[in-house]
Design a protein around this motif. Structure first.
Motif, PDB file in Angstrom:
ATOM      1  N   ILE A  16       0.816  -1.217   0.000  1.00 23.01           N
ATOM      2  CA  ILE A  16       0.000   0.000   0.000  1.00 23.01           C
ATOM      3  C   ILE A  16       0.849   1.266   0.000  1.00 23.01           C
ATOM      4  N   THR A  17       2.026   1.241   0.620  1.00 23.58           N
ATOM      5  CA  THR A  17       2.844   2.441   0.766  1.00 23.58           C
ATOM      6  C   THR A  17       3.160   3.133  -0.561  1.00 23.58           C
ATOM      7  N   PRO A  18       3.624   2.423  -1.616  1.00 23.20           N
ATOM      8  CA  PRO A  18       3.888   3.133  -2.880  1.00 23.20           C
ATOM      9  C   PRO A  18       2.639   3.787  -3.479  1.00 23.20           C
ATOM     10  N   MET A  19       1.500   3.128  -3.354  1.00 27.76           N
ATOM     11  CA  MET A  19       0.264   3.719  -3.891  1.00 27.76           C
ATOM     12  C   MET A  19      -0.108   4.976  -3.110  1.00 27.76           C
ATOM     13  N   PHE A  20       0.086   4.953  -1.803  1.00 27.58           N
ATOM     14  CA  PHE A  20      -0.229   6.105  -0.964  1.00 27.58           C
ATOM     15  C   PHE A  20       0.661   7.295  -1.327  1.00 27.58           C
ATOM     16  N   ILE A  21       1.965   7.059  -1.472  1.00 27.83           N
ATOM     17  CA  ILE A  21       2.892   8.144  -1.801  1.00 27.83           C
ATOM     18  C   ILE A  21       2.619   8.685  -3.201  1.00 27.83           C
ATOM     19  N   ALA A  22       2.300   7.808  -4.153  1.00 26.74           N
ATOM     20  CA  ALA A  22       1.981   8.262  -5.510  1.00 26.74           C
ATOM     21  C   ALA A  22       0.706   9.108  -5.507  1.00 26.74           C
ATOM     22  N   THR A  23      -0.246   8.748  -4.676  1.00 28.06           N
ATOM     23  CA  THR A  23      -1.483   9.532  -4.566  1.00 28.06           C
ATOM     24  C   THR A  23      -1.189  10.922  -4.021  1.00 28.06           C
ATOM     25  N   ILE A  24      -0.310  11.002  -3.049  1.00 27.77           N
ATOM     26  CA  ILE A  24       0.077  12.314  -2.520  1.00 27.77           C
ATOM     27  C   ILE A  24       0.734  13.158  -3.612  1.00 27.77           C
ATOM     28  N   GLY A  25       1.601  12.536  -4.422  1.00 30.75           N
ATOM     29  CA  GLY A  25       2.224  13.256  -5.531  1.00 30.75           C
ATOM     30  C   GLY A  25       1.208  13.749  -6.538  1.00 30.75           C
ATOM     31  N   ALA A  26       0.198  12.933  -6.821  1.00 31.60           N
ATOM     32  CA  ALA A  26      -0.847  13.341  -7.760  1.00 31.60           C
ATOM     33  C   ALA A  26      -1.656  14.503  -7.193  1.00 31.60           C
ATOM     34  N   VAL A  27      -1.934  14.479  -5.904  1.00 28.84           N
ATOM     35  CA  VAL A  27      -2.674  15.574  -5.272  1.00 28.84           C
ATOM     36  C   VAL A  27      -1.858  16.868  -5.340  1.00 28.84           C
ATOM     37  N   ILE A  28      -0.544  16.769  -5.109  1.00 27.99           N
ATOM     38  CA  ILE A  28       0.315  17.956  -5.211  1.00 27.99           C
ATOM     39  C   ILE A  28       0.296  18.500  -6.636  1.00 27.99           C
ATOM     40  N   ALA A  29       0.371  17.613  -7.625  1.00 27.93           N
ATOM     41  CA  ALA A  29       0.365  18.056  -9.023  1.00 27.93           C
ATOM     42  C   ALA A  29      -0.943  18.762  -9.373  1.00 27.93           C
ATOM     43  N   VAL A  30      -2.060  18.208  -8.938  1.00 22.00           N
ATOM     44  CA  VAL A  30      -3.360  18.838  -9.219  1.00 22.00           C
ATOM     45  C   VAL A  30      -3.451  20.183  -8.504  1.00 22.00           C
ATOM     46  N   ALA A  31      -2.951  20.236  -7.268  1.00 21.06           N
ATOM     47  CA  ALA A  31      -2.989  21.503  -6.525  1.00 21.06           C
ATOM     48  C   ALA A  31      -2.159  22.574  -7.220  1.00 21.06           C
ATOM     49  N   VAL A  32      -1.028  22.185  -7.787  1.00 23.97           N
ATOM     50  CA  VAL A  32      -0.186  23.149  -8.510  1.00 23.97           C
ATOM     51  C   VAL A  32      -0.889  23.629  -9.773  1.00 23.97           C
ATOM     52  N   ILE A  33      -1.548  22.715 -10.467  1.00 23.12           N
ATOM     53  CA  ILE A  33      -2.215  23.083 -11.718  1.00 23.12           C
ATOM     54  C   ILE A  33      -3.368  24.045 -11.466  1.00 23.12           C
ATOM     55  N   VAL A  34      -4.160  23.812 -10.433  1.00 26.12           N
ATOM     56  CA  VAL A  34      -5.349  24.642 -10.203  1.00 26.12           C
ATOM     57  C   VAL A  34      -5.066  25.874  -9.348  1.00 26.12           C
ATOM     58  N   SER A  35      -3.848  25.983  -8.806  1.00 25.23           N
ATOM     59  CA  SER A  35      -3.517  27.145  -7.982  1.00 25.23           C
ATOM     60  C   SER A  35      -3.430  28.399  -8.849  1.00 25.23           C
ATOM     61  N   PRO A  36      -4.159  29.451  -8.483  1.00 23.68           N
ATOM     62  CA  PRO A  36      -4.108  30.676  -9.298  1.00 23.68           C
ATOM     63  C   PRO A  36      -2.768  31.395  -9.173  1.00 23.68           C
ATOM     64  N   ASN A  37      -2.047  31.225  -8.072  1.00 19.35           N
ATOM     65  CA  ASN A  37      -0.772  31.919  -7.878  1.00 19.35           C
ATOM     66  C   ASN A  37       0.336  31.328  -8.751  1.00 19.35           C
ATOM     67  N   SER A  38       0.251  30.039  -9.059  1.00 17.96           N
ATOM     68  CA  SER A  38       1.334  29.410  -9.816  1.00 17.96           C
ATOM     69  C   SER A  38       1.353  29.862 -11.269  1.00 17.96           C
ATOM     70  N   LYS A  39       0.255  30.326 -11.784  1.00 15.05           N
ATOM     71  CA  LYS A  39       0.220  30.769 -13.175  1.00 15.05           C
ATOM     72  C   LYS A  39       1.005  32.073 -13.358  1.00 15.05           C
ATOM     73  N   ASN A  40       1.088  32.880 -12.302  1.00 14.84           N
ATOM     74  CA  ASN A  40       1.832  34.143 -12.366  1.00 14.84           C
ATOM     75  C   ASN A  40       3.296  33.971 -11.988  1.00 14.84           C
ATOM     76  N   ASN A  41       3.639  32.872 -11.333  1.00  9.63           N
ATOM     77  CA  ASN A  41       4.992  32.675 -10.837  1.00  9.63           C
ATOM     78  C   ASN A  41       5.558  31.376 -11.411  1.00  9.63           C
ATOM     79  N   PRO A  42       6.360  31.452 -12.468  1.00 13.31           N
ATOM     80  CA  PRO A  42       6.879  30.233 -13.093  1.00 13.31           C
ATOM     81  C   PRO A  42       7.800  29.423 -12.169  1.00 13.31           C
ATOM     82  N   ALA A  43       8.502  30.088 -11.243  1.00 14.80           N
ATOM     83  CA  ALA A  43       9.367  29.358 -10.314  1.00 14.80           C
ATOM     84  C   ALA A  43       8.530  28.494  -9.372  1.00 14.80           C
ATOM     85  N   GLN A  44       7.406  29.013  -8.938  1.00 11.92           N
ATOM     86  CA  GLN A  44       6.523  28.245  -8.065  1.00 11.92           C
ATOM     87  C   GLN A  44       5.920  27.068  -8.833  1.00 11.92           C
ATOM     88  N   LEU A  45       5.556  27.288 -10.074  1.00 13.67           N
ATOM     89  CA  LEU A  45       5.009  26.222 -10.906  1.00 13.67           C
ATOM     90  C   LEU A  45       6.051  25.114 -11.121  1.00 13.67           C
TER      91      LEU A  45
END
Length: 89
Positions: free
Chosen positions: A12-41
């Motif tokens: 279960i551990t690899p699936m759990f960590i991969a899910t956390i990575g996917a959540v981080i990726a989605v959060a970065v994509i939908v974050s309005p601040n990351s579109k203005n700041n390429p370093a944050q993206l």
């Protein structure tokens, strides 16, 4: 509820960590601040990529091949491994 035996936790551990990575990726994509700041993206995608890549190392089989041994007697080499007969060379 089934008890969490080590094999289940190890599976279960690899699936759990991969899910956390996917959540981080989605959060970065939908974050309005990351579109203005390429370093944050870029750093967000780097963190997400690392969180997704780590499970690949964790998901490897825990069974490893046994080591072989080599011994020298005079001019002869004796090689032995668990899966084969000792060989002279």
């Amino acid at each position: 509820m089934k008890p969490l035996i080590p094999e289940v936790i190890r599976a279960i551990t690899p699936m759990f960590i991969a899910t956390i990575g996917a959540v981080i990726a989605v959060a970065v994509i939908v974050s309005p601040n990351s579109k203005n700041n390429p370093a944050q993206l870029s750093s967000g995608f780097g963190l997400a990529g690392t969180a997704i890549a780590v499970p690949a190392g964790l998901a490897q089989s825990s069974k490893s091949e046994s080591d072989f041994s080599v011994s020298k007697e005079g001019d002869k080499l004796n090689v032995s491994s668990p899966s084969s007969e000792p060989a002279d060379g």
